[in-house]
Scaffold this motif. Sequence first.
Motif, PDB file in Angstrom:
ATOM      1  N   PHE A 195       0.881  -1.172   0.000  1.00  0.00           N
ATOM      2  CA  PHE A 195       0.000   0.000   0.000  1.00  0.00           C
ATOM      3  C   PHE A 195       0.912   1.214   0.000  1.00  0.00           C
ATOM      4  O   PHE A 195       2.118   1.072   0.283  1.00  0.00           O
ATOM      5  CB  PHE A 195      -0.962  -0.027   1.201  1.00  0.00           C
ATOM      6  CG  PHE A 195      -0.299  -0.142   2.542  1.00  0.00           C
ATOM      7  CD1 PHE A 195       0.176   0.983   3.215  1.00  0.00           C
ATOM      8  CD2 PHE A 195      -0.140  -1.393   3.140  1.00  0.00           C
ATOM      9  CE1 PHE A 195       0.794   0.868   4.457  1.00  0.00           C
ATOM     10  CE2 PHE A 195       0.479  -1.506   4.384  1.00  0.00           C
ATOM     11  CZ  PHE A 195       0.939  -0.372   5.044  1.00  0.00           C
ATOM     12  N   PRO A 196       0.413   2.384  -0.318  1.00  0.00           N
ATOM     13  CA  PRO A 196       1.317   3.543  -0.379  1.00  0.00           C
ATOM     14  C   PRO A 196       1.991   3.763   0.972  1.00  0.00           C
ATOM     15  O   PRO A 196       1.300   3.930   1.981  1.00  0.00           O
ATOM     16  CB  PRO A 196       0.375   4.703  -0.736  1.00  0.00           C
ATOM     17  CG  PRO A 196      -0.817   4.069  -1.351  1.00  0.00           C
ATOM     18  CD  PRO A 196      -0.971   2.739  -0.681  1.00  0.00           C
ATOM     19  N   GLY A 197       3.300   3.677   1.006  1.00  0.00           N
ATOM     20  CA  GLY A 197       4.042   3.893   2.240  1.00  0.00           C
ATOM     21  C   GLY A 197       4.387   2.632   3.003  1.00  0.00           C
ATOM     22  O   GLY A 197       4.982   2.693   4.079  1.00  0.00           O
ATOM     23  N   ILE A 239      -5.875   2.370   2.343  1.00  0.00           N
ATOM     24  CA  ILE A 239      -4.850   3.272   2.867  1.00  0.00           C
ATOM     25  C   ILE A 239      -4.400   4.167   1.721  1.00  0.00           C
ATOM     26  O   ILE A 239      -4.063   3.680   0.643  1.00  0.00           O
ATOM     27  CB  ILE A 239      -3.659   2.473   3.433  1.00  0.00           C
ATOM     28  CG1 ILE A 239      -4.143   1.583   4.577  1.00  0.00           C
ATOM     29  CG2 ILE A 239      -2.549   3.389   3.929  1.00  0.00           C
ATOM     30  CD1 ILE A 239      -3.940   0.129   4.339  1.00  0.00           C
ATOM     31  N   THR A 240      -4.399   5.473   1.962  1.00  0.00           N
ATOM     32  CA  THR A 240      -4.013   6.400   0.891  1.00  0.00           C
ATOM     33  C   THR A 240      -2.623   6.971   1.119  1.00  0.00           C
ATOM     34  O   THR A 240      -2.042   7.543   0.202  1.00  0.00           O
ATOM     35  CB  THR A 240      -5.030   7.541   0.778  1.00  0.00           C
ATOM     36  OG1 THR A 240      -5.193   8.142   2.076  1.00  0.00           O
ATOM     37  CG2 THR A 240      -6.375   7.015   0.292  1.00  0.00           C
ATOM     38  N   GLY A 241      -2.093   6.800   2.316  1.00  0.00           N
ATOM     39  CA  GLY A 241      -0.740   7.287   2.540  1.00  0.00           C
ATOM     40  C   GLY A 241      -0.290   7.049   3.959  1.00  0.00           C
ATOM     41  O   GLY A 241      -1.102   6.817   4.857  1.00  0.00           O
ATOM     42  N   VAL A 242       1.022   7.069   4.115  1.00  0.00           N
ATOM     43  CA  VAL A 242       1.611   6.975   5.445  1.00  0.00           C
ATOM     44  C   VAL A 242       2.241   8.325   5.742  1.00  0.00           C
ATOM     45  O   VAL A 242       2.974   8.862   4.905  1.00  0.00           O
ATOM     46  CB  VAL A 242       2.649   5.842   5.510  1.00  0.00           C
ATOM     47  CG1 VAL A 242       3.450   5.898   6.791  1.00  0.00           C
ATOM     48  CG2 VAL A 242       1.955   4.488   5.373  1.00  0.00           C
ATOM     49  N   LEU A 243       1.932   8.890   6.891  1.00  0.00           N
ATOM     50  CA  LEU A 243       2.441  10.211   7.255  1.00  0.00           C
ATOM     51  C   LEU A 243       3.797  10.080   7.942  1.00  0.00           C
ATOM     52  O   LEU A 243       4.084   9.070   8.576  1.00  0.00           O
ATOM     53  CB  LEU A 243       1.445  10.922   8.187  1.00  0.00           C
ATOM     54  CG  LEU A 243       0.007  10.997   7.664  1.00  0.00           C
ATOM     55  CD1 LEU A 243      -0.915  11.629   8.699  1.00  0.00           C
ATOM     56  CD2 LEU A 243      -0.059  11.774   6.353  1.00  0.00           C
ATOM     57  N   GLY A 244       4.589  11.149   7.813  1.00  0.00           N
ATOM     58  CA  GLY A 244       5.921  11.131   8.418  1.00  0.00           C
ATOM     59  C   GLY A 244       6.970  11.207   7.337  1.00  0.00           C
ATOM     60  O   GLY A 244       6.743  10.781   6.194  1.00  0.00           O
TER      61      GLY A 244
END
Lengths: 496, 374
Positions: free
Chosen positions: A153-155, A215-220
Motif C-alpha cells: 500500500f502507499p508507504g 490506505i491512501t498514505g503513510v504520514l511522516g
Amino acid sequence: MAIDPTSIAGKHFPTEDHVPLVVIGAGPAGIAAAVEAAGLGMRVMLVDEHPVASALMGIDVPWMFGERMTAAVQNQGRMMESIVAARPDLQAAFDAGVDVRLGVYAWGAFVAGPTSQALPGSLLALADEERSWLVRFDRIIVAAGARDLGLAFPGWDRPGVMGAQGFAAALGLYGAFAGRRIAIIGAGALAAQVAAQARAAGIDIAATIDATQRITGVLGVADVEGIEYARLDGAAPATAACDTIVLAVDVVPNVELFDLLGVPTRYDPSKGGYVPVIDAEGRCSPTVYAAGDCAGLAPAAASGRNAGRAAARDAGLAAPPPEPIAAAPPEDRDQWRRAFLAAHATDARLTICRCEEVPLEDLIGVRPPRYLAYDAARFERRDIRTLAAMGPVNQDQVKRLTRAGMGPCQGRRCREQVQCLLAMQGNQASGDIPMPSYRAPLRPLPLKVITAADETAEMRAGWTSWFGIPEQWLPQWEKAPDGLTWEARVTPSVEE
Amino acid sequence: MSRVVIVGGGATGLSAAFWLRRAGIEVTVIEKGIVGWEASGRNGGGATHAYSPLFREEQRLWPMMDDLLGYPTEYQPKRVRIALNEAQLGFLRDAVNLAAAQGFPAEELDSKTMRDLVPWVPDTVAGGMVYHYGGQANPQRTLQAYAWAVQDLGGIIMQHTVVTGFETAGGAITGVRTDQGLIGCDAVVLAAGPHTAQLAAMLGIIVPVVAARAEMIVTEPVPLIAIGGADGNGLYGRQTLRGNLAYGGGPHEWIDLPDHRTPRAVNSPVMRSVARRLFELFPKLAHLRVIRSWAGVIENTPDGRPILDRLANPGNLVIASMSSVGFGLSPASGRAVMQLVTQGHCDFANLEHLKLSRFDGLAGDWAEEKGWKA
C-alpha cells in the motif's frame, strides 16, 4: 567402477550428530511433537531460530519486524532468557530429555532425489551466529509456523510498518517492541488478535482499517507518524496519528523446508497458501511430518503430538492413535488478498518488491530493473499477458526477468502478492501459479558462517572450477593429445 | 529451405533460431518446458573461452548482442582472475597463453594493483590477471532476449511441447512428431542439452553425452567493482550489475536422466565449500550474506568438447551439444549452426574436430569407464 575424482562421488560431508528425529520450530506444535516423540522413546533434537540476529530482523527475516524492535534485541543472552520465559512449555522438552537448540537456524536440507543420488543419508544444515554444521537425521517433523503476508500500500516500505507475526514476537517472545501507538490493517481474527495483544500490553490503538477502506498514505518523513485512509465508497479521507502500522490481513504457512525436503505441496486458499500434502497423522512421506501452522493444522499442539506419534510409530515404537484434527474453516483467504490488492495496487509506481525496488508497472510489464538500459519501445509489446500466451505464467521466470523476490529478504515480503498479481493479470486462480522454488540458505547467512570450515581433505584435493576433463581446455581446433589426466585441472588450494 | 525445426529452447537452440530467422528462414523452436529454464539460464555467465574454435566469434559478437537482440543481456567486458598465492598465479600464467597466442592479451597484476581493482581480496593476495577481452552476461536475461528476438523476427517458439519422434523419408527428416502434433520440416537441429542423446536415439544415432548437476551460490548485493567478472580460487563467477556475487565450482554429480524430463536440480552440501572458497577469496566480505543457491543439469561428451555437426544421414540433421560450455559461446555457436544448416559448413571457425564421428567405435560403457555414472 571407476570414480571421477572431481565429482561428488566418494566425497564425505562431516556431520556432528545422527539423530533419529529432528523437530524444526519450538512453537506449540514443535514442542508438543518433540515431547511426545521423546516420551515414546525417541532421541529428539528440537531446533528453533529464535533469538534471531538483530541484523536479520532489520530485513524482516523471518517476520516483518518493521524496524520496531528496541536495542535490547542486540543482546543475544537477554533475548534467550526472554524466549525461554515466553515459552514455558520448553521446560517439558528439557525435562523429557529433548536436545533443545535455541538460536539455531535450520537453513537447508539435503536429501536423496533424482538429481542428488550420491548423498549417504538425509542431512540438515544448521547455523548459529558463528558457524554452520550438518546433522544427519532419520526423520524430521517440520513445525515452522507461519510468516507475515506482505501486501503493498502507499508507504508500506517505511520503517514502522510491521506484520502481525512480527508484532506478536516483538511484544511476547522478545519483549522488545519500540512503538506506543499502532494502527491495525485487517478485520479478521488475526487483526483481533493483534488488538488484544496491544491492549494487554497497554499500547494504544489509533485506528483499525478494514476491507471497506483503503490506505491512501503513510504520514511522516522517515518513520511512520500516522496513517491516512479513506472509505472505498469515496467518503472523505481520515488520518490517525500512530508510530507503527501493523499489517494483519493474513499469514502464510512456512513451507520452505518442505520444498527442500522434496515434499509435494498444493495451494489451499483456506490455509493461506501452499501447504504440504499430508495424511491424517501429518505424514508427508515415510520420513517427513508436518505440524501446526506451516501445514494449516490446528490446534497446533494436537497436530504436534500426532506428528510425534507418527514418527515414533514409523520408527518401530508403540504409539497411541492420532487425535482428531478439525478441518480448517472453508474460507477463501485468497479473496482477502485480491480485494486488498485491487484496492491498493492502483498506482503503477507502487513498490511491490522492496529489496529490489520493483514497481507494479515493471512487474506487470516484465521490465528489466532500472539500472539496465533498454529499448522501451520493444517492451511495449511485452507484458505478463504476452508471456502467458507462451504457456502458463511461472513466478520463477517473472522473478528472473523483473527481480521481484530476488532480494536479501528472500521474497518474504512480496512472494504471495506477486503470485496474486500475476494470477489477477491472467484471470487465473492463484493456485494456478506454480509455487516458486525455495533455495538454501533459507535464512540469509554470512559467508563466514555458511563456510564449510569442516571440509575434508578429499574435497580440497579434487576441487576443480569446472569438471576435470583435460581435453576440454586444450585447443579444440586440434585433436586432443593422449594421456591427459584430471590433475592438470585441479586448482591449487590456498592450503598449498 | 523453408522450415527448420530446432529441438531445445536453450542458449544454443535459441541463438541458432535467431541467426536462421535473420537469414530469412522459417524456424520453429520446440521446448519441453520454458525457454532458458535449464542450464542455459543457470550458469556463471562467462564469455571467455579461448580453447574454442568459436572464441574469436564469441569475442566479436558479445559487444553487439544487446543491439542485435534488442533486449538487454547485461553483457560486461573483461575479466579479472585472482591468485591468492604463487601456486595459483602459476596456474593463471598457463591459462592465459592460449588467448594470447590468438592476439587477445592479458596483463599480470601485482598484489597492490589487484587490491585496488578488487578491494575484497586478502592483503596477502599474490596478484592475478586482467583479461582485456572476454566478459560476462546475465544468462536468464540473455535467454529471454534470444526468445523475444526470435519472436520479433517472426520465429515460432512452442513451449511445453515434447518431441515424441521423427518422420523420415529418403535419407532426410520430413517431420517432427510432438505431443502437440506433427510439424513438417526441411531441416532439424537437435540442441536439447542432456536430452540430445535420447532424441538422437529415436533416429538410431548414438550421441555420447551424459548428464551432471552443478551448483552455484548468490550473495546479497555489494557496491560495484570496476570489472565484475572477477574470480579465482577454484571458482567461476561474477558480480552482477545489481551487485550480487554469483559463484560456483567444485564437485559436480553425474546423474541419470531416465526420460525426457529434467528433474529439479537441487543443491548439495558442496554449496558450503563454494562459500568457503568465496570467503577465502574475499575475506573482507566475511559478513556478506549468502541469500540463494541453485543448481543446473548439463551434459558432457567423452572429451568435454562440443558436437557441432551436420550429419550425412539423415542429411538434414545438425547435432549441437556444447558439452557443458554453452552459454558464453552461444552467440557464435548459434551462428555456426545456422551455417551448418544453410550451407553445410561453417566459414568462420574450424569445426573439423567437433564432429560426431570422432566417437565412432566408442565402447558402450565409456561413461562407466570414466566414472561418469550416478
